[in-house]
Design a protein around this motif. Structure first.
Motif, PDB file in Angstrom:
ATOM      1  N   ARG A   1       0.822  -1.202   0.000  1.00 47.13           N
ATOM      2  CA  ARG A   1       0.000   0.000   0.000  1.00 47.13           C
ATOM      3  C   ARG A   1       0.856   1.252   0.000  1.00 47.13           C
ATOM      4  NH1 ARG A   1      -5.261  -0.917  -0.454  1.00 47.13           N
ATOM      5  NH2 ARG A   1      -6.050   0.075   1.416  1.00 47.13           N
ATOM      6  N   PRO A   2       0.471   2.303  -0.759  1.00 49.00           N
ATOM      7  CA  PRO A   2       1.154   3.593  -0.635  1.00 49.00           C
ATOM      8  C   PRO A   2       0.859   4.207   0.718  1.00 49.00           C
ATOM      9  CG  PRO A   2      -0.745   3.742  -2.095  1.00 49.00           C
ATOM     10  CD  PRO A   2      -0.548   2.289  -1.798  1.00 49.00           C
ATOM     11  N   LYS A   3       1.626   5.252   1.079  1.00 50.98           N
ATOM     12  CA  LYS A   3       1.507   5.860   2.402  1.00 50.98           C
ATOM     13  C   LYS A   3       0.092   6.312   2.707  1.00 50.98           C
ATOM     14  CE  LYS A   3       5.633   5.631   4.251  1.00 50.98           C
ATOM     15  NZ  LYS A   3       5.853   4.939   5.548  1.00 50.98           N
ATOM     16  N   SER A   4      -0.579   6.955   1.741  1.00 50.52           N
ATOM     17  CA  SER A   4      -1.937   7.453   1.987  1.00 50.52           C
ATOM     18  C   SER A   4      -2.887   6.304   2.296  1.00 50.52           C
ATOM     19  CB  SER A   4      -2.448   8.239   0.776  1.00 50.52           C
ATOM     20  OG  SER A   4      -2.515   7.405  -0.362  1.00 50.52           O
ATOM     21  N   GLU A   5      -2.685   5.161   1.633  1.00 49.90           N
ATOM     22  CA  GLU A   5      -3.535   4.011   1.878  1.00 49.90           C
ATOM     23  C   GLU A   5      -3.181   3.341   3.206  1.00 49.90           C
ATOM     24  OE1 GLU A   5      -6.228   2.990   0.099  1.00 49.90           O
ATOM     25  OE2 GLU A   5      -5.893   4.936  -0.836  1.00 49.90           O
ATOM     26  N   GLU A   6      -1.909   3.406   3.588  1.00 48.70           N
ATOM     27  CA  GLU A   6      -1.524   2.878   4.900  1.00 48.70           C
ATOM     28  C   GLU A   6      -2.198   3.688   6.006  1.00 48.70           C
ATOM     29  OE1 GLU A   6       2.697   2.831   5.189  1.00 48.70           O
ATOM     30  OE2 GLU A   6       2.955   1.195   3.753  1.00 48.70           O
ATOM     31  N   LYS A   7      -2.268   5.004   5.821  1.00 50.95           N
ATOM     32  CA  LYS A   7      -2.948   5.844   6.805  1.00 50.95           C
ATOM     33  C   LYS A   7      -4.436   5.536   6.833  1.00 50.95           C
ATOM     34  CE  LYS A   7       0.277   9.743   6.823  1.00 50.95           C
ATOM     35  NZ  LYS A   7       0.459  11.200   6.576  1.00 50.95           N
TER      36      LYS A   7
ATOM     37  N   VAL B   1      -2.763   9.764  13.575  1.00 51.74           N
ATOM     38  CA  VAL B   1      -2.794  10.748  12.495  1.00 51.74           C
ATOM     39  C   VAL B   1      -3.532  11.988  12.984  1.00 51.74           C
ATOM     40  CG1 VAL B   1      -2.772   8.939  10.726  1.00 51.74           C
ATOM     41  CG2 VAL B   1      -4.965   9.865  11.516  1.00 51.74           C
TER      42      VAL B   1
ATOM     43  N   THR C   1      -6.296  14.602   8.654  1.00 54.13           N
ATOM     44  CA  THR C   1      -6.031  13.428   7.814  1.00 54.13           C
ATOM     45  C   THR C   1      -7.242  12.509   7.776  1.00 54.13           C
ATOM     46  OG1 THR C   1      -3.658  13.499   8.275  1.00 54.13           O
ATOM     47  CG2 THR C   1      -4.565  11.399   7.518  1.00 54.13           C
TER      48      THR C   1
END
Length: 213
Positions: free
Chosen positions: A11-17, A48, A52
């Motif tokens: 997962r990219p960072k945004s999806e990890e968040k 977060v 966010t």
């Protein structure tokens, strides 16, 4: 939220968040209920900012929807995850197994209890839960059955009706036992035998004889 067998990796960072937010919201919804869970608490537990959280969802109801749909899709009920087995009986067994595993998931059982407990004072959440949870599974199964009907492998009927019938046959009394906190008096082998029997019964109602028979 603990997933089924259809977890996503890389997962990219945004999806990890987003995943962290979903996990935090799930834990808080189960521990405190929906009304008592604040977006501030979700942000704090997810590690977060509140901003966010709001960049991923507009409000708590949408966050709840994401929690439910993430769980349902983790068990293979996204339309893109429909089984591709050429054997109809095997495909129905796969979907029946996914559905009973979803229903008996500890978090799903707990969420059912939370929603039922808050449904009188918070009816919109009960409606959202049904549309996003059971409704997603019903739509996925109905789409599959409709395809089978169009291909002449099943007798023609209302796909949604047949999907609900199939899933209720799979459900049996096992979900009720779990919701009431009763011990589940069946092991894995017996549960799979139940699903195979349901598939056989369903095909006796809707299956078409194979050519040459």
């Amino acid at each position: 939220m603990k997933k089924g067998t259809f977890t996503r990796t890389g997962r990219p960072k945004s999806e990890e968040k987003r995943d962290a937010i979903i996990d935090a919201a799930s834990d808080l919804f189960l521990a405190k209920g929906l009304r008592a869970t604040s977006m501030d608490a979700v942000a704090e537990q997810a590690g977060v900012s509140k901003q966010t959280v709001y960049s991923h969802v507009k409000n708590k109801e949408e966050l709840f929807r994401e929690v439910v749909i993430t769980k349902v899709e983790s068990y293979g009920f996204a339309e893109t995850a429909l089984p591709e087995e050429p054997d109809l009986e095997a495909a129905l067994f796969t979907m029946g197994t996914r559905f009973i595993d979803l229903l008996l998931d500890d978090e799903v059982v707990a969420m059912h209890r939370v929603v039922i407990g808050e449904s009188v004072d918070y009816p919109e959440i009960a409606k959202l839960f049904y549309q996003t949870g059971p409704g997603t599974a019903i739509r996925a199964i109905a789409k599959f059955l409709d395809q089978q009907m169009q291909q002449g492998r099943l007798k023609t009927d209302d796909p949604r009706y047949t999907a609900v019938l199939f899933l209720n046959m799979v459900r049996g009394h096992y979900q009720m036992q779990c919701l009431m906190g009763l011990p589940l008096d069946i092991d894995r082998a017996a549960l799979e035998a139940h699903i195979r029997k349901v598939v056989g019964q369903f095909l006796s109602l809707y299956g078409k004889p194979r050519e040459g028979r």
